[in-house]
Write a protein that holds these residues in place. Sequence first.
Motif, short mmCIF file in Angstrom:
data_model
loop_
_atom_site.label_atom_id
_atom_site.label_comp_id
_atom_site.label_asym_id
_atom_site.label_seq_id
_atom_site.Cartn_x
_atom_site.Cartn_y
_atom_site.Cartn_z
N CYS A 265 0.85 -1.18 0.00
CA CYS A 265 0.00 0.00 0.00
C CYS A 265 0.89 1.23 0.00
O CYS A 265 2.08 1.16 0.28
CB CYS A 265 -0.93 0.02 1.21
SG CYS A 265 -0.05 0.22 2.78
N SER A 266 0.28 2.38 -0.29
CA SER A 266 1.03 3.64 -0.22
C SER A 266 0.24 4.76 0.44
O SER A 266 0.70 5.90 0.49
CB SER A 266 1.49 4.07 -1.63
OG SER A 266 0.44 3.97 -2.56
N VAL A 267 -0.95 4.46 0.95
CA VAL A 267 -1.73 5.38 1.77
C VAL A 267 -2.31 4.57 2.93
O VAL A 267 -2.86 3.48 2.71
CB VAL A 267 -2.87 6.05 0.98
CG1 VAL A 267 -3.69 6.98 1.89
CG2 VAL A 267 -2.34 6.82 -0.22
N ILE A 268 -2.19 5.10 4.15
CA ILE A 268 -2.69 4.41 5.35
C ILE A 268 -3.97 5.12 5.82
O ILE A 268 -3.99 6.33 6.04
CB ILE A 268 -1.64 4.42 6.46
CG1 ILE A 268 -0.47 3.49 6.10
CG2 ILE A 268 -2.24 4.05 7.81
CD1 ILE A 268 -0.86 2.03 6.02
N GLN A 269 -5.04 4.33 6.01
CA GLN A 269 -6.33 4.88 6.41
C GLN A 269 -6.78 4.34 7.77
O GLN A 269 -7.94 3.96 7.95
CB GLN A 269 -7.37 4.57 5.33
CG GLN A 269 -7.04 5.23 4.00
CD GLN A 269 -8.11 5.01 2.97
OE1 GLN A 269 -8.39 3.90 2.59
NE2 GLN A 269 -8.71 6.09 2.51
N VAL A 270 -5.87 4.33 8.71
CA VAL A 270 -6.16 3.78 10.03
C VAL A 270 -7.35 4.49 10.67
O VAL A 270 -7.43 5.71 10.70
CB VAL A 270 -4.90 3.85 10.92
CG1 VAL A 270 -4.36 5.27 11.04
CG2 VAL A 270 -5.16 3.24 12.29
N ASP A 271 -8.30 3.69 11.17
CA ASP A 271 -9.54 4.17 11.78
C ASP A 271 -9.38 4.07 13.29
O ASP A 271 -9.13 2.99 13.82
CB ASP A 271 -10.69 3.31 11.27
CG ASP A 271 -12.05 3.67 11.82
OD1 ASP A 271 -12.16 3.89 13.05
OD2 ASP A 271 -13.03 3.70 11.05
N VAL A 272 -9.54 5.19 14.01
CA VAL A 272 -9.25 5.21 15.44
C VAL A 272 -10.14 4.26 16.23
O VAL A 272 -9.72 3.71 17.26
CB VAL A 272 -9.36 6.65 16.00
CG1 VAL A 272 -10.78 7.16 15.96
CG2 VAL A 272 -8.80 6.73 17.42
N ALA A 273 -11.37 4.02 15.75
CA ALA A 273 -12.25 3.08 16.45
C ALA A 273 -11.86 1.64 16.14
O ALA A 273 -11.77 0.79 17.05
CB ALA A 273 -13.70 3.33 16.07
N ARG A 274 -11.60 1.34 14.88
CA ARG A 274 -11.35 -0.04 14.49
C ARG A 274 -9.94 -0.53 14.85
O ARG A 274 -9.70 -1.74 14.91
CB ARG A 274 -11.61 -0.22 13.00
CG ARG A 274 -13.08 -0.01 12.65
CD ARG A 274 -13.34 -0.19 11.17
NE ARG A 274 -14.75 -0.03 10.87
CZ ARG A 274 -15.27 -0.18 9.64
NH1 ARG A 274 -14.47 -0.48 8.63
NH2 ARG A 274 -16.56 -0.01 9.44
N ILE A 275 -9.03 0.38 15.12
CA ILE A 275 -7.69 -0.02 15.55
C ILE A 275 -7.62 -0.17 17.07
O ILE A 275 -6.65 -0.71 17.61
CB ILE A 275 -6.62 0.98 15.05
CG1 ILE A 275 -5.20 0.38 15.15
CG2 ILE A 275 -6.69 2.29 15.84
CD1 ILE A 275 -4.98 -0.81 14.25
#
Length: 368
Positions: A265-275
């Motif tokens: 990947c080359s963009v990270i879309q980390v979700d504060v709730a799901r992580i």
Amino acid sequence: MSRIDRVEILMVDLVPKVKRTDAIQSFVSQETPIVRIFADDGAVGTGYSYTIGTGGHAIVDLISRHLAPQLIGRDPDMIEEIWKHLFFHTHATAVGAITALALAAIDTALWDMRCRRSNRPLYKEAGGAQRSVPLYTTEGGWLHIETAELVEDALRAKAAGFGGSKIKIGRPPKQDVLRLAAVREAVGDDFEIMVDGNQGASVDEAIRRARLYEPFDLAWYEEPLPAEDLGGHIRLSAATTLPIAVGESIYHPSHFREYLQREACSVIQVDVARIGGITPWLKVAHLAETFNVAVSPHFLMELHVSLCAAIPNGRWVEYIPQLDGLTHTGMTIENGRAVPSEAAGLGIDWNWDAITRQTCEGTMRIIR
């Protein structure tokens, strides 16, 4: 030293203001578990999480039966210690969505309390890297929306100063291409277009689609494949010039490490709730920075605005209003950019009268 002496848990179920559809599902309900943590010195912190229609009661039950009792008597300043303890306390159900969403409600409440104690806003307490973050909109790009409306929404967003629009894909490939072509022609070259496949494609289909989308100079191709298919993402990333974005369906920092190390990947879309909360979110964001990769988180704009402003590689905030029915004031937008709150805490101005009225029956729990 203060101690936690009470935890309150409830859930509100919010109906989205607009119809939301993508390649695999329709977003018809937003269950929102809310946790309030009280310390014996009077300090209070509020946190929350969300689902898109299933699992909310399981989250409330997991918190009230298994996690909240572990908080009583603990020092709320020991956020890392608490997160690790709760993670291993529920190790048989981790790594996974329900546990992560439950941990997030608690972790965000502890961070809210920390920021209120220090009288500092979250974006400064967590790093203080930016004063504002560019916005892109998803609200006008859902899969059921026809081409003329897609174009109209993108033009509105551009006129409002937003930097981009995201369009859901998953129709027959040539239909998706025609939709993208119409939007690109309307907005010109100085406005970003993102596409989101919502994990709906196989590897061969995603490679084919990526090649069809490449002429439109997209900001990214989001969730093209199931998140568990690391090998497929490696193949796709090597086969296309499009940036590949992942993260909303990844539930542990170690899994992000694998994606980054393997150049999947080359963009990270980390979700504060799901992580699992702010604590692991910051670990993922700083990990991405070491790979020179941008963070453009999924959803939860009211919380992600402060987190993106806390880090130097926070590139975009996704505009999908979530909490308007539960707050007195919404996220501040200036010239198309999201501006983090200067108020102490998470920066969310909760409307407790509205929350009380909308609390789902049977979800209010108090743990002492």
